[in-house]
Design a protein around this motif. Structure first.
Motif, PDB file in Angstrom:
ATOM      1  N   GLY A 235       0.931  -1.295  -0.109  1.00 54.25           N
ATOM      2  CA  GLY A 235       0.056   0.058  -0.017  1.00 54.25           C
ATOM      3  C   GLY A 235       0.950   1.365  -0.167  1.00 54.25           C
ATOM      4  N   GLY A 236       0.301   2.284   0.293  1.00 59.93           N
ATOM      5  CA  GLY A 236       1.118   3.674   0.220  1.00 59.93           C
ATOM      6  C   GLY A 236       1.762   3.827   1.528  1.00 59.93           C
ATOM      7  N   ALA A 237       2.891   4.660   1.371  1.00 61.63           N
ATOM      8  CA  ALA A 237       3.901   4.973   2.662  1.00 61.63           C
ATOM      9  C   ALA A 237       3.138   5.803   3.504  1.00 61.63           C
ATOM     10  N   ASP A 238       3.517   6.000   4.693  1.00 61.42           N
ATOM     11  CA  ASP A 238       3.016   6.956   5.799  1.00 61.42           C
ATOM     12  C   ASP A 238       3.628   8.341   5.624  1.00 61.42           C
ATOM     13  N   ALA A 239       4.916   8.280   5.258  1.00 61.26           N
ATOM     14  CA  ALA A 239       5.914   9.291   5.090  1.00 61.26           C
ATOM     15  C   ALA A 239       6.742   9.029   3.866  1.00 61.26           C
ATOM     16  N   ALA A 240       7.309  10.325   3.350  1.00 61.16           N
ATOM     17  CA  ALA A 240       8.296  10.454   2.298  1.00 61.16           C
ATOM     18  C   ALA A 240       9.224  11.487   2.789  1.00 61.16           C
ATOM     19  N   LEU A 241      10.600  11.173   2.744  1.00 62.05           N
ATOM     20  CA  LEU A 241      11.506  12.036   3.103  1.00 62.05           C
ATOM     21  C   LEU A 241      12.242  12.262   1.699  1.00 62.05           C
ATOM     22  N   GLU A 242      12.017  13.777   1.175  1.00 58.66           N
ATOM     23  CA  GLU A 242      12.581  14.128  -0.072  1.00 58.66           C
ATOM     24  C   GLU A 242      13.894  14.900   0.012  1.00 58.66           C
ATOM     25  N   CYS A 243      15.120  14.148  -0.331  1.00 60.16           N
ATOM     26  CA  CYS A 243      16.110  14.846   0.043  1.00 60.16           C
ATOM     27  C   CYS A 243      16.834  15.253  -1.533  1.00 60.16           C
ATOM     28  N   VAL A 244      16.203  15.616  -2.350  1.00 60.67           N
ATOM     29  CA  VAL A 244      16.913  16.309  -3.587  1.00 60.67           C
ATOM     30  C   VAL A 244      16.580  17.373  -3.839  1.00 60.67           C
ATOM     31  N   GLY A 245      15.188  17.658  -3.809  1.00 54.77           N
ATOM     32  CA  GLY A 245      15.092  19.290  -4.208  1.00 54.77           C
ATOM     33  C   GLY A 245      14.577  19.395  -5.679  1.00 54.77           C
ATOM     34  N   SER A 246      14.305  18.341  -6.584  1.00 52.21           N
ATOM     35  CA  SER A 246      13.719  18.606  -7.705  1.00 52.21           C
ATOM     36  C   SER A 246      12.282  18.261  -7.781  1.00 52.21           C
ATOM     37  N   GLU A 247      11.463  18.973  -8.860  1.00 52.03           N
ATOM     38  CA  GLU A 247      10.109  18.653  -8.756  1.00 52.03           C
ATOM     39  C   GLU A 247       9.863  17.289  -9.166  1.00 52.03           C
ATOM     40  N   ALA A 248      10.643  16.507  -9.848  1.00 53.39           N
ATOM     41  CA  ALA A 248      10.561  14.867  -9.907  1.00 53.39           C
ATOM     42  C   ALA A 248      10.406  14.306  -8.775  1.00 53.39           C
ATOM     43  N   SER A 249      11.280  14.523  -7.844  1.00 54.42           N
ATOM     44  CA  SER A 249      11.353  13.920  -6.503  1.00 54.42           C
ATOM     45  C   SER A 249      10.353  14.460  -5.771  1.00 54.42           C
ATOM     46  N   ILE A 250       9.902  15.593  -5.653  1.00 52.64           N
ATOM     47  CA  ILE A 250       8.421  15.826  -4.809  1.00 52.64           C
ATOM     48  C   ILE A 250       7.425  14.979  -5.455  1.00 52.64           C
ATOM     49  N   ASP A 251       7.243  14.893  -6.550  1.00 56.37           N
ATOM     50  CA  ASP A 251       6.385  14.369  -7.346  1.00 56.37           C
ATOM     51  C   ASP A 251       6.374  12.824  -7.096  1.00 56.37           C
ATOM     52  N   GLN A 252       7.638  12.214  -6.772  1.00 59.46           N
ATOM     53  CA  GLN A 252       7.822  10.872  -6.507  1.00 59.46           C
ATOM     54  C   GLN A 252       7.268  10.696  -5.063  1.00 59.46           C
ATOM     55  N   ALA A 253       7.516  11.785  -4.391  1.00 62.44           N
ATOM     56  CA  ALA A 253       7.196  11.428  -2.912  1.00 62.44           C
ATOM     57  C   ALA A 253       5.697  11.589  -2.659  1.00 62.44           C
ATOM     58  N   LEU A 254       5.184  12.442  -3.626  1.00 61.64           N
ATOM     59  CA  LEU A 254       3.442  12.660  -3.426  1.00 61.64           C
ATOM     60  C   LEU A 254       2.967  11.236  -3.802  1.00 61.64           C
ATOM     61  N   GLY A 255       3.660  10.484  -4.970  1.00 65.85           N
ATOM     62  CA  GLY A 255       3.110   9.322  -5.352  1.00 65.85           C
ATOM     63  C   GLY A 255       3.053   8.133  -4.518  1.00 65.85           C
ATOM     64  N   VAL A 256       4.066   7.974  -3.771  1.00 63.38           N
ATOM     65  CA  VAL A 256       4.255   6.998  -2.863  1.00 63.38           C
ATOM     66  C   VAL A 256       3.345   6.948  -1.802  1.00 63.38           C
ATOM     67  N   LEU A 257       2.847   7.925  -1.421  1.00 62.72           N
ATOM     68  CA  LEU A 257       1.903   8.045   0.189  1.00 62.72           C
ATOM     69  C   LEU A 257       0.817   7.563  -0.272  1.00 62.72           C
ATOM     70  N   HIS A 258       0.046   7.032   0.965  1.00 56.81           N
ATOM     71  CA  HIS A 258      -1.335   6.737   1.042  1.00 56.81           C
ATOM     72  C   HIS A 258      -1.851   8.317   1.165  1.00 56.81           C
ATOM     73  N   ASN A 259      -3.471   8.334   0.996  1.00 58.09           N
ATOM     74  CA  ASN A 259      -3.911   9.862   1.187  1.00 58.09           C
ATOM     75  C   ASN A 259      -3.766   9.974   2.881  1.00 58.09           C
ATOM     76  N   GLY A 260      -3.596  11.103   3.137  1.00 57.37           N
ATOM     77  CA  GLY A 260      -3.155  11.616   4.518  1.00 57.37           C
ATOM     78  C   GLY A 260      -1.923  11.083   4.787  1.00 57.37           C
ATOM     79  N   GLY A 261      -0.832  11.324   3.950  1.00 60.27           N
ATOM     80  CA  GLY A 261       0.624  10.999   4.222  1.00 60.27           C
ATOM     81  C   GLY A 261       1.319  12.217   4.316  1.00 60.27           C
ATOM     82  N   ARG A 262       2.565  12.102   4.757  1.00 64.43           N
ATOM     83  CA  ARG A 262       3.368  13.288   5.127  1.00 64.43           C
ATOM     84  C   ARG A 262       4.725  13.263   4.293  1.00 64.43           C
ATOM     85  N   ILE A 263       5.081  14.613   3.850  1.00 61.50           N
ATOM     86  CA  ILE A 263       6.456  14.697   3.257  1.00 61.50           C
ATOM     87  C   ILE A 263       7.345  15.799   3.924  1.00 61.50           C
ATOM     88  N   GLY A 264       8.373  15.426   4.212  1.00 61.28           N
ATOM     89  CA  GLY A 264       9.439  16.040   4.589  1.00 61.28           C
ATOM     90  C   GLY A 264      10.263  16.380   3.565  1.00 61.28           C
TER      91      GLY A 264
END
Lengths: 344, 344
Positions: A235-264
């Motif tokens: 299923g989806g992840a609870d949290a995604a830790l985005e350590c790159v800084g590109s729009e592609a990596s933010i999109d990757q972070a959004l994509g792996v989360l379940h609804n109600g997930g969290r990005i740092g």
């Protein structure tokens, strides 16, 4: 004294410059013991626009206090210290909330630079410096590396996990396999994540993360990578830790989360805007910014390093003298080194 | 049966339509006891583009279960229930994380509509419906109003406070003085905020909020409003609860926070993009989306209402019969009523 300077695109050299002096009452002069090259330093290194003899942008160091301003009471000459890249005052609303990386008082000058040198002037020293017990000679080279990691990359990885509220049992995805991503894996484990998936295409970095607590690695990117992560996590992840800084990596972070997930997100954003409106339907919580280096070091990270509970120093895969700094940059630029350490 | 329909721009009427039937095993048919008009219903009411006889978009109700599908085991005919505007499954990652407003399973059909009627078909009834002890006749009119508030506005105000992690001692600013903003004030108080500033230009709404726990009100907007809030709080706020959905109100929220502050936004975004990159320097944490109505009602809000600890029903300033629904819309549209309740 010696200090690194940008010579031209693709070349860093050493210049002889004046040794810095105390200017403000809250300054300290620090003799650098170990410093290093940050991924962000490579921007100036690569740029065609950087003027010759531009001071280096290095901002991570440990060293010995040489001299302090009249208002500094927490450290004294001879003390061994971490020089955080941030300069929190310790007293404003932001610092009291544990966000000294965005100190309300030092908004425009809250970051170090020029620390790839023999000495530095460290501003706002009284609260921001972090004292290390003993002297450099009391520590192994491996431990010195981990202490140096506490100047930036380890607190930055921890910040991603903190603003994403990683808590025991969480399923966490780390995006970015560089030094910060590696430290984010360590941080997620410290905070009790039950599963930690690193998105990485490099075997050596995958191996390092797996040894630090990652439970799986995914080499694929985009939709394929998202599908593989969801398959591994069931299923989806609870949290995604985005350590790159590109729009592609933010999109990757959004994509792996379940609804109600969290990005740092702690990769310095290399994009102008992100569709916050579109995250409404997914109920995503997003936080990010400069790490609270002093806060995390004092509260948790220095003890964890000294106790041997974490080993963030392993991100320093290669070591150079200050005179060899050009090679230190070159090897990071060519991805031969994950992170280059400089012995001063 | 009677059901409200949009007749033309600025007019709502009553149509006779077929009584809904059970379609899926997880459906319930509910006889509506109280429903109401939401600010979002006014979009269709005002629009020149709404076709005649468009079903109403009402989505907040309490009522009596008339009939249930074969898989529904948690409620039975005769039960008095809150019909949340959301339809969480209770089992997916999002619901288990307490985000049933963005249920992973019911992504495209997770919201009610058409509940300004005598009966509704409520989908995904088994987990999403919230049972109220006893029967409507056991409750005062004031208590029925508060129970009706639990179908949307009170959980929505609570959601803003929850995703902004409002905790004891926090300084909180609420932006928006409508029904959701009023409920956000209640929620901030429930979660222990030490100071709650409502930004409001309407004396009756200011008064209501002050009675619910706001410690100050600020009528000014823009830079002037931000300065006044900071003056009252002696600095920046820890959390801002954005209950409007405009870019101006998001900017207001960003403006009142100290660095490292948190925004909970529950106003449905009426803007395309927001500069996430620009929040990096302020280290802002931003979360928002549909409220977790079932979760909050079951966990905390229903008990708080029944115990008399909170009185969100006060947002229903005016009451109408279903036949008078046009007046109910008109009075809200003209801001005579904060929120219009419909007795069915």
């Amino acid at each position: 004294m010696k200090s690194a300077v940008y010579v031209k695109s693709g070349e860093v050299g050493i210049a002889n410059v004046d040794r810095p002096q105390i200017v403000e009452q809250d300054d300290a002069i620090i003799r650098i013991v170990r410093t290093c090259v940050c991924g962000s330093d490579l921007w100036s290194y690569r740029s065609e626009d950087t003027a010759p003899d531009t001071p280096n942008s290095g901002h991570e160091a440990i060293g010995i206090v040489e001299e302090v301003g009249s208002s500094v009471t927490t450290v004294k000459p001879g003390d061994f210290v971490i020089a955080p890249f941030t300069h929190g005052c310790g007293e404003c609303d932001a610092c009291r909330a544990g966000f000294d990386g965005s100190c309300d008082r030092h908004v425009s000058d809250n970051w170090s630079s020029g620390v790839q040198a023999e000495y530095i002037r460290f501003q706002y020293a009284d609260w921001a410096l972090v004292k290390i017990p003993g002297q450099p000679s009391d520590y192994s080279e491996g431990m010195l590396k981990s202490l140096l990691a506490l100047a930036d990359v380890m607190p930055t990885g921890y910040h991603a996990a903190r603003v994403a509220h990683v808590k025991p049992g969480d399923k966490v995805v780390v995006i970015g396999d560089g030094a910060v991503g590696q430290c984010a894996v360590i941080a997620a484990k410290m905070r009790g994540a039950s599963q930690i998936v690193l998105m990485s295409r490099h075997e050596d970095r995958q191996k390092m993360a797996l040894e630090s607590g990652a439970t799986a690695v995914v080499a694929e990117r985009g939709e394929e990578g998202i599908a593989k992560v969801r398959d591994i996590l069931g299923g989806g992840a609870d949290a995604a830790l985005e350590c790159v800084g590109s729009e592609a990596s933010i999109d990757q972070a959004l994509g792996v989360l379940h609804n109600g997930g969290r990005i740092g997100f702690v990769g310095l954003p290399h994009y102008d805007k992100h569709p916050l409106g579109s995250t409404f339907a997914q109920n995503t919580i997003i936080g990010g910014g400069s790490a609270s280096v002093t806060t995390y070091d004092k509260q948790i990270l220095l003890k964890a390093v000294l106790d041997g509970d974490i080993n963030p120093g392993r991100v320093f895969t290669d070591t150079y003298s200050l005179d060899d700094i050009n090679q230190a940059y070159k090897d990071m630029d060519e991805r031969k080194a994950i992170k280059s350490m400089i012995v001063v």
